[in-house]
Design a protein around this motif. Structure first.
Motif, PDB file in Angstrom:
ATOM      1  N   GLY A  47       0.909  -1.362   0.018  1.00  0.00           N
ATOM      2  CA  GLY A  47       0.047   0.004   0.104  1.00  0.00           C
ATOM      3  C   GLY A  47       0.757   1.497  -0.138  1.00  0.00           C
ATOM      4  N   VAL A  48       1.988   1.320   0.738  1.00  0.00           N
ATOM      5  CA  VAL A  48       2.646   2.380   0.767  1.00  0.00           C
ATOM      6  C   VAL A  48       3.412   2.636  -0.516  1.00  0.00           C
ATOM      7  N   LEU A  49       3.806   1.512  -1.162  1.00  0.00           N
ATOM      8  CA  LEU A  49       4.641   1.604  -2.258  1.00  0.00           C
ATOM      9  C   LEU A  49       3.747   2.029  -3.417  1.00  0.00           C
ATOM     10  N   LEU A  50       2.510   1.972  -3.433  1.00  0.00           N
ATOM     11  CA  LEU A  50       1.516   2.133  -4.576  1.00  0.00           C
ATOM     12  C   LEU A  50       1.353   3.651  -4.100  1.00  0.00           C
ATOM     13  N   LEU A  51       1.080   4.175  -2.849  1.00  0.00           N
ATOM     14  CA  LEU A  51       0.887   5.519  -2.690  1.00  0.00           C
ATOM     15  C   LEU A  51       2.203   6.380  -3.156  1.00  0.00           C
ATOM     16  N   LEU A  52       3.381   5.894  -3.045  1.00  0.00           N
ATOM     17  CA  LEU A  52       4.418   6.262  -3.389  1.00  0.00           C
ATOM     18  C   LEU A  52       4.582   6.561  -4.988  1.00  0.00           C
ATOM     19  N   LEU A  53       4.132   5.402  -5.583  1.00  0.00           N
ATOM     20  CA  LEU A  53       4.252   5.225  -7.040  1.00  0.00           C
ATOM     21  C   LEU A  53       3.126   6.591  -7.499  1.00  0.00           C
ATOM     22  N   GLY A  54       2.017   6.633  -6.855  1.00  0.00           N
ATOM     23  CA  GLY A  54       1.066   7.455  -7.083  1.00  0.00           C
ATOM     24  C   GLY A  54       1.515   9.104  -6.852  1.00  0.00           C
ATOM     25  N   ILE A  55       2.311   9.131  -5.998  1.00  0.00           N
ATOM     26  CA  ILE A  55       2.673  10.511  -5.656  1.00  0.00           C
ATOM     27  C   ILE A  55       3.876  10.910  -6.563  1.00  0.00           C
ATOM     28  N   ALA A  56       4.804   9.729  -6.939  1.00  0.00           N
ATOM     29  CA  ALA A  56       5.726   9.938  -8.050  1.00  0.00           C
ATOM     30  C   ALA A  56       5.149  10.507  -9.389  1.00  0.00           C
ATOM     31  N   LEU A  57       4.108   9.716  -9.808  1.00  0.00           N
ATOM     32  CA  LEU A  57       3.395  10.086 -11.098  1.00  0.00           C
ATOM     33  C   LEU A  57       2.963  11.532 -11.079  1.00  0.00           C
ATOM     34  N   ARG A  58       2.517  11.828  -9.721  1.00  0.00           N
ATOM     35  CA  ARG A  58       1.815  13.363  -9.849  1.00  0.00           C
ATOM     36  C   ARG A  58       2.860  14.446  -9.888  1.00  0.00           C
ATOM     37  N   LEU A  59       3.868  14.274  -8.981  1.00  0.00           N
ATOM     38  CA  LEU A  59       4.866  15.173  -8.657  1.00  0.00           C
ATOM     39  C   LEU A  59       5.834  15.370  -9.984  1.00  0.00           C
ATOM     40  N   ARG A  60       6.556  14.447 -10.316  1.00  0.00           N
ATOM     41  CA  ARG A  60       7.530  14.294 -11.571  1.00  0.00           C
ATOM     42  C   ARG A  60       8.656  15.317 -11.557  1.00  0.00           C
ATOM     43  N   SER A  61       9.200  15.842 -10.386  1.00  0.00           N
ATOM     44  CA  SER A  61      10.344  16.624 -10.302  1.00  0.00           C
ATOM     45  C   SER A  61      11.422  15.563  -9.646  1.00  0.00           C
ATOM     46  N   PRO A  62      12.626  16.053 -10.153  1.00  0.00           N
ATOM     47  CA  PRO A  62      13.836  14.880  -9.824  1.00  0.00           C
ATOM     48  C   PRO A  62      13.847  15.173  -8.330  1.00  0.00           C
ATOM     49  N   ALA A  63      13.835  16.366  -7.687  1.00  0.00           N
ATOM     50  CA  ALA A  63      14.039  16.389  -6.377  1.00  0.00           C
ATOM     51  C   ALA A  63      12.807  15.569  -5.448  1.00  0.00           C
ATOM     52  N   ASP A  64      11.764  15.837  -6.035  1.00  0.00           N
ATOM     53  CA  ASP A  64      10.585  14.724  -5.221  1.00  0.00           C
ATOM     54  C   ASP A  64      10.731  13.379  -5.556  1.00  0.00           C
ATOM     55  N   LEU A  65      11.058  13.049  -6.872  1.00  0.00           N
ATOM     56  CA  LEU A  65      11.481  11.473  -7.062  1.00  0.00           C
ATOM     57  C   LEU A  65      12.524  11.014  -6.190  1.00  0.00           C
ATOM     58  N   GLY A  66      13.337  11.821  -5.902  1.00  0.00           N
ATOM     59  CA  GLY A  66      14.538  11.056  -5.283  1.00  0.00           C
ATOM     60  C   GLY A  66      13.958  11.048  -3.701  1.00  0.00           C
ATOM     61  N   MET A  67      13.273  11.799  -3.062  1.00  0.00           N
ATOM     62  CA  MET A  67      12.695  11.729  -1.763  1.00  0.00           C
ATOM     63  C   MET A  67      11.804  10.372  -1.707  1.00  0.00           C
ATOM     64  N   VAL A  68      10.928  10.331  -2.847  1.00  0.00           N
ATOM     65  CA  VAL A  68       9.997   9.505  -2.992  1.00  0.00           C
ATOM     66  C   VAL A  68      10.900   8.029  -2.894  1.00  0.00           C
TER      67      VAL A  68
END
Length: 119
Positions: A47-68
């Motif tokens: 569930g957490v990994l799916l939430l993180l994938l959803g966040i990554a698909l929404r944010l898309r900036s390199p800094a955010d993707l690194g944190m995710v």
């Protein structure tokens, strides 16, 4: 293309939230420590990994993707260790029904799960 990623992200967020909800319900409803441990780790991590994938698909900036990515790595590293420690503590304290175990690899050890032979 961004619209498709947003819809996929929303689907991942909903699926992750439902899995996290199922994990919470399982922790409340399951009768013994080993079942609760399973409910607290398996669907919760997915569930957490799916939430993180959803966040990554929404944010898309390199800094955010690194944190995710860091959050995902730490989740994958700590959840199995926590489950192992919970299971071992339940076994050592006798808070599980040993008749429910298919195989008891720790049975030949001492009463607390420690090795009966000196090291």
């Amino acid at each position: 293309m961004a619209t498709i990623a947003d819809w996929l992200g929303a689907g991942c967020l909903v699926a992750g939230a439902l899995l996290a909800l199922a994990a919470g319900v399982g922790v409340l409803r399951f009768p013994d420590a080993l079942s609760r441990m399973h409910a607290a780790t398996k669907p919760q991590v997915l569930g957490v990994l799916l939430l993180l994938l959803g966040i990554a698909l929404r944010l898309r900036s390199p800094a955010d993707l690194g944190m995710v990515l860091l959050v995902a790595v730490f989740q994958l590293a700590t959840a199995p260790v926590a489950a192992q420690m919970i299971g071992r503590a339940a076994y050592r304290s006798g808070r599980l029904d040993r008749s429910l175990l298919d195989a008891d690899e720790l049975a030949d050890r001492g009463p607390g799960g420690e090795s009966a032979e000196p090291a």
